[in-house]
Scaffold this active site. Structure first.
Site, PDB file in Angstrom:
ATOM      1  N   ALA A   1       0.799  -1.232   0.000  1.00  0.00           N
ATOM      2  CA  ALA A   1       0.000   0.000   0.000  1.00  0.00           C
ATOM      3  C   ALA A   1       0.831   1.282   0.000  1.00  0.00           C
ATOM      4  O   ALA A   1       0.292   2.359  -0.249  1.00  0.00           O
ATOM      5  CB  ALA A   1      -0.928  -0.006   1.216  1.00  0.00           C
TER       6      ALA A   1
ATOM      7  N   HIS B   1      10.778   2.505 -19.119  1.00  0.00           N
ATOM      8  CA  HIS B   1      10.226   2.735 -17.784  1.00  0.00           C
ATOM      9  C   HIS B   1      11.087   3.684 -16.964  1.00  0.00           C
ATOM     10  O   HIS B   1      12.247   3.934 -17.295  1.00  0.00           O
ATOM     11  CB  HIS B   1      10.091   1.410 -17.024  1.00  0.00           C
ATOM     12  CG  HIS B   1       8.887   0.608 -17.417  1.00  0.00           C
ATOM     13  ND1 HIS B   1       8.869  -0.222 -18.526  1.00  0.00           N
ATOM     14  CD2 HIS B   1       7.662   0.489 -16.846  1.00  0.00           C
ATOM     15  CE1 HIS B   1       7.689  -0.798 -18.615  1.00  0.00           C
ATOM     16  NE2 HIS B   1       6.932  -0.397 -17.616  1.00  0.00           N
TER      17      HIS B   1
ATOM     18  N   LYS C   1      12.202   1.056 -11.532  1.00  0.00           N
ATOM     19  CA  LYS C   1      11.526  -0.219 -11.808  1.00  0.00           C
ATOM     20  C   LYS C   1      12.433  -1.378 -11.404  1.00  0.00           C
ATOM     21  O   LYS C   1      13.611  -1.398 -11.749  1.00  0.00           O
ATOM     22  CB  LYS C   1      11.146  -0.325 -13.281  1.00  0.00           C
ATOM     23  CG  LYS C   1      10.469  -1.637 -13.606  1.00  0.00           C
ATOM     24  CD  LYS C   1       9.666  -1.592 -14.883  1.00  0.00           C
ATOM     25  CE  LYS C   1       9.040  -2.946 -15.198  1.00  0.00           C
ATOM     26  NZ  LYS C   1       8.208  -3.491 -14.111  1.00  0.00           N
TER      27      LYS C   1
HETATM   28  N1  LIG Z   1       0.197  -4.746 -13.666  1.00  0.00           N
HETATM   29  C1  LIG Z   1       0.298  -3.420 -13.744  1.00  0.00           C
HETATM   30  O1  LIG Z   1      -0.499  -2.750 -14.435  1.00  0.00           O
HETATM   31  C2  LIG Z   1       1.369  -2.731 -12.986  1.00  0.00           C
HETATM   32  C3  LIG Z   1       2.274  -3.477 -12.287  1.00  0.00           C
HETATM   33  N2  LIG Z   1       3.259  -2.883 -11.574  1.00  0.00           N
HETATM   34  C4  LIG Z   1       4.107  -3.780 -10.814  1.00  0.00           C
HETATM   35  O2  LIG Z   1       3.765  -3.645  -9.439  1.00  0.00           O
HETATM   36  C5  LIG Z   1       4.907  -3.907  -8.638  1.00  0.00           C
HETATM   37  C6  LIG Z   1       5.142  -2.712  -7.722  1.00  0.00           C
HETATM   38  O3  LIG Z   1       5.562  -1.611  -8.482  1.00  0.00           O
HETATM   39  P1  LIG Z   1       5.851  -0.194  -7.804  1.00  0.00           P
HETATM   40  O4  LIG Z   1       4.659   0.249  -7.027  1.00  0.00           O
HETATM   41  O5  LIG Z   1       6.399   0.682  -8.852  1.00  0.00           O
HETATM   42  O6  LIG Z   1       7.020  -0.604  -6.774  1.00  0.00           O
HETATM   43  P2  LIG Z   1       7.339   0.056  -5.357  1.00  0.00           P
HETATM   44  O7  LIG Z   1       8.691  -0.437  -4.981  1.00  0.00           O
HETATM   45  O8  LIG Z   1       7.059   1.515  -5.400  1.00  0.00           O
HETATM   46  O9  LIG Z   1       6.229  -0.602  -4.409  1.00  0.00           O
HETATM   47  C7  LIG Z   1       6.273  -1.899  -3.899  1.00  0.00           C
HETATM   48  C8  LIG Z   1       5.819  -1.768  -2.457  1.00  0.00           C
HETATM   49  O10 LIG Z   1       5.589  -3.067  -1.921  1.00  0.00           O
HETATM   50  C9  LIG Z   1       6.161  -3.101  -0.637  1.00  0.00           C
HETATM   51  N3  LIG Z   1       6.379  -4.471  -0.240  1.00  0.00           N
HETATM   52  C10 LIG Z   1       7.368  -5.329  -0.591  1.00  0.00           C
HETATM   53  N4  LIG Z   1       7.168  -6.522  -0.015  1.00  0.00           N
HETATM   54  C11 LIG Z   1       6.036  -6.419   0.713  1.00  0.00           C
HETATM   55  C12 LIG Z   1       5.308  -7.326   1.515  1.00  0.00           C
HETATM   56  N5  LIG Z   1       5.718  -8.586   1.711  1.00  0.00           N
HETATM   57  N6  LIG Z   1       4.160  -6.902   2.106  1.00  0.00           N
HETATM   58  C13 LIG Z   1       3.727  -5.627   1.930  1.00  0.00           C
HETATM   59  N7  LIG Z   1       4.374  -4.714   1.176  1.00  0.00           N
HETATM   60  C14 LIG Z   1       5.509  -5.126   0.564  1.00  0.00           C
HETATM   61  C15 LIG Z   1       7.427  -2.298  -0.770  1.00  0.00           C
HETATM   62  O11 LIG Z   1       7.959  -1.936   0.474  1.00  0.00           O
HETATM   63  P3  LIG Z   1       9.532  -1.495   0.585  1.00  0.00           P
HETATM   64  O12 LIG Z   1       9.608  -0.165  -0.108  1.00  0.00           O
HETATM   65  O13 LIG Z   1       9.766  -1.450   2.052  1.00  0.00           O
HETATM   66  O14 LIG Z   1      10.315  -2.549  -0.140  1.00  0.00           O
HETATM   67  C16 LIG Z   1       6.887  -1.099  -1.560  1.00  0.00           C
HETATM   68  O15 LIG Z   1       6.256  -0.168  -0.727  1.00  0.00           O
HETATM   69  C17 LIG Z   1       6.065  -4.184  -9.615  1.00  0.00           C
HETATM   70  O16 LIG Z   1       6.179  -5.577  -9.825  1.00  0.00           O
HETATM   71  C18 LIG Z   1       5.576  -3.497 -10.891  1.00  0.00           C
HETATM   72  O17 LIG Z   1       6.153  -4.043 -12.042  1.00  0.00           O
HETATM   73  C19 LIG Z   1       3.397  -1.520 -11.517  1.00  0.00           C
HETATM   74  C20 LIG Z   1       2.551  -0.727 -12.229  1.00  0.00           C
HETATM   75  C21 LIG Z   1       1.463  -1.263 -13.031  1.00  0.00           C
HETATM   76  O1  LIG Z   2       6.957  -1.249 -12.752  1.00  0.00           O
HETATM   77  C1  LIG Z   2       6.146  -0.566 -13.422  1.00  0.00           C
HETATM   78  O2  LIG Z   2       6.090   0.665 -13.351  1.00  0.00           O
HETATM   79  C2  LIG Z   2       5.217  -1.272 -14.316  1.00  0.00           C
HETATM   80  N1  LIG Z   2       5.202  -2.575 -14.299  1.00  0.00           N
HETATM   81  C3  LIG Z   2       4.391  -3.416 -15.102  1.00  0.00           C
HETATM   82  C4  LIG Z   2       5.246  -4.250 -16.044  1.00  0.00           C
HETATM   83  O3  LIG Z   2       6.337  -4.667 -15.656  1.00  0.00           O
HETATM   84  O4  LIG Z   2       4.810  -4.491 -17.173  1.00  0.00           O
HETATM   85  C5  LIG Z   2       3.279  -2.676 -15.797  1.00  0.00           C
HETATM   86  C6  LIG Z   2       3.670  -1.305 -16.281  1.00  0.00           C
HETATM   87  O5  LIG Z   2       4.547  -1.444 -17.342  1.00  0.00           O
HETATM   88  C7  LIG Z   2       4.289  -0.483 -15.149  1.00  0.00           C
END
Ligand SMILES: NC(=O)C1=CN([C@@H]2O[C@H](COP(=O)(O)OP(=O)(O)OC[C@H]3O[C@@H](n4cnc5c(N)ncnc54)[C@H](OP(=O)(O)O)[C@@H]3O)[C@@H](O)[C@H]2O)C=CC1
Ligand SMILES: O=C(O)C1=N[C@H](C(=O)O)C[C@H](O)C1
Length: 251
Positions: A11, A135, A139
């Site tokens: 979150a 990206h 990432k």
């Molecule tokens: N499918 C889609 O459309 C999209 C997918 N994504 C994917 O989503 C994922 C997250 O991306 P993004 O938000 O940029 O990454 P971030 O690093 O900003 O966010 C990930 C968060 O998850 C936390 N976290 C890690 N492990 C746990 C756990 N076990 N329990 C609770 N929280 C945890 C991290 O904490 P901490 O910082 O302490 O490590 C961090 O706050 C990536 O795999 C990305 O590729 C992103 C955008 C779009």
């Molecule tokens: O990490 C990101 O930002 C994103 N991750 C997803 C991916 O790996 O495809 C989706 C989007 O590209 C954003």
């Protein structure tokens, strides 16, 4: 009508924090938990969550999903890093909890879903096809989950159509110069300050090229897909891979 009880795991992250706001703003949903790293997963059960939105990291996602599936909590997953082995493990857990639904969406934005669809349709008509994903530099993984999925769909469409391998007579002097090979499709990853999430599919034939480009300019682009997934996943037991299965793209 009672509201759907939704929790967000991850979150505090870039997309997770946006998902928290989107769930809070949705009239048919109640945000019952927002978990960050180190928070106890038991909160998900105690809060009565019906659906978990999982947006963490490839290192964390399996443990979180095992917990959700074992407790019969549906999950909408955006986290990347999916391999055949991981999917097989998830399917094993789901086999023991047959009423639970898990949606894994490599990309929740409608434009990215359509990009994959268009690329799949176009791929057999061109000799050459390559994918470039671009990206932000924070990432965690490369290539992106979206690019890997796009390349897999392209390769499958070409194999089904009996397409020849793309011509390429290059002798590479440096490893990586031609990108990563995903099922025979070159995938190139750019990490650049100022970008968010972008992808180009380049297709080429004699005397013409076609470029399909998608740009996510803000994390809000992923929110309608996440909310749709949360609304629909409870009625889709088992594993669904790709948001397109919850959309009517032919209608
Ligand atoms: N499918 C889609 O459309 C999209 C997918 N994504 C994917 O989503 C994922 C997250 O991306 P993004 O938000 O940029 O990454 P971030 O690093 O900003 O966010 C990930 C968060 O998850 C936390 N976290 C890690 N492990 C746990 C756990 N076990 N329990 C609770 N929280 C945890 C991290 O904490 P901490 O910082 O302490 O490590 C961090 O706050 C990536 O795999 C990305 O590729 C992103 C955008 C779009
Ligand atoms: O990490 C990101 O930002 C994103 N991750 C997803 C991916 O790996 O495809 C989706 C989007 O590209 C954003």
């Amino acid at each position: 009508m009672s509201k759907l009880r939704v929790a967000v795991v991850g979150a505090k992250g870039r997309i997770g924090s946006e998902a928290v706001r989107a769930v809070e703003a949705a009239e048919d949903m109640e945000l019952v938990a927002a978990l960050g790293r180190g928070d106890k997963l038991d909160v998900l059960v105690e809060s009565g969550a019906q659906v978990v939105v999982e947006l963490t990291t490839p290192d964390s996602v399996m443990e979180n999903l095992e917990f959700c599936v074992r407790h019969g909590i549906h999950a909408v997953v955006g986290t990347t890093g999916w391999t055949d082995e991981r999917l097989a493990q998830l399917n094993q857990w789901l086999a023991d909890s047959p009423e639970t639904g898990v949606l894994i969406a490599p990309n929740f934005s409608i434009g990215a879903v359509l990009t994959m669809k268009f690329a799949e349709a176009a791929a057999p008509y061109f000799e050459s096809v390559e994918v470039i994903e671009l990206h932000h530099p924070k990432k965690v993984d490369a290539p992106s989950g979206t690019a890997a999925r796009t390349a897999q769909l392209i390769a499958a469409a070409r194999e089904k159509a009996g397409s020849a391998p793309a011509p390429d007579a290059t002798a590479t002097a440096l490893d990586g110069a031609r990108g990563a090979d995903v099922d025979g499709v070159p995938v190139h990853s750019v990490r650049l300050r100022g970008l968010l999430a972008h992808q180009e599919v380049l297709l080429g034939a004699e005397g013409e090229t076609l470029t399909i480009r998608h740009d996510s300019l803000h994390h809000s682009s992923f929110m309608p897909g996440i909310l749709l997934g949360a609304r629909k996943v409870g009625a889709a037991p088992g594993l669904t891979f790709g948001l397109e299965h919850f959309l009517d793209l032919n209608g």
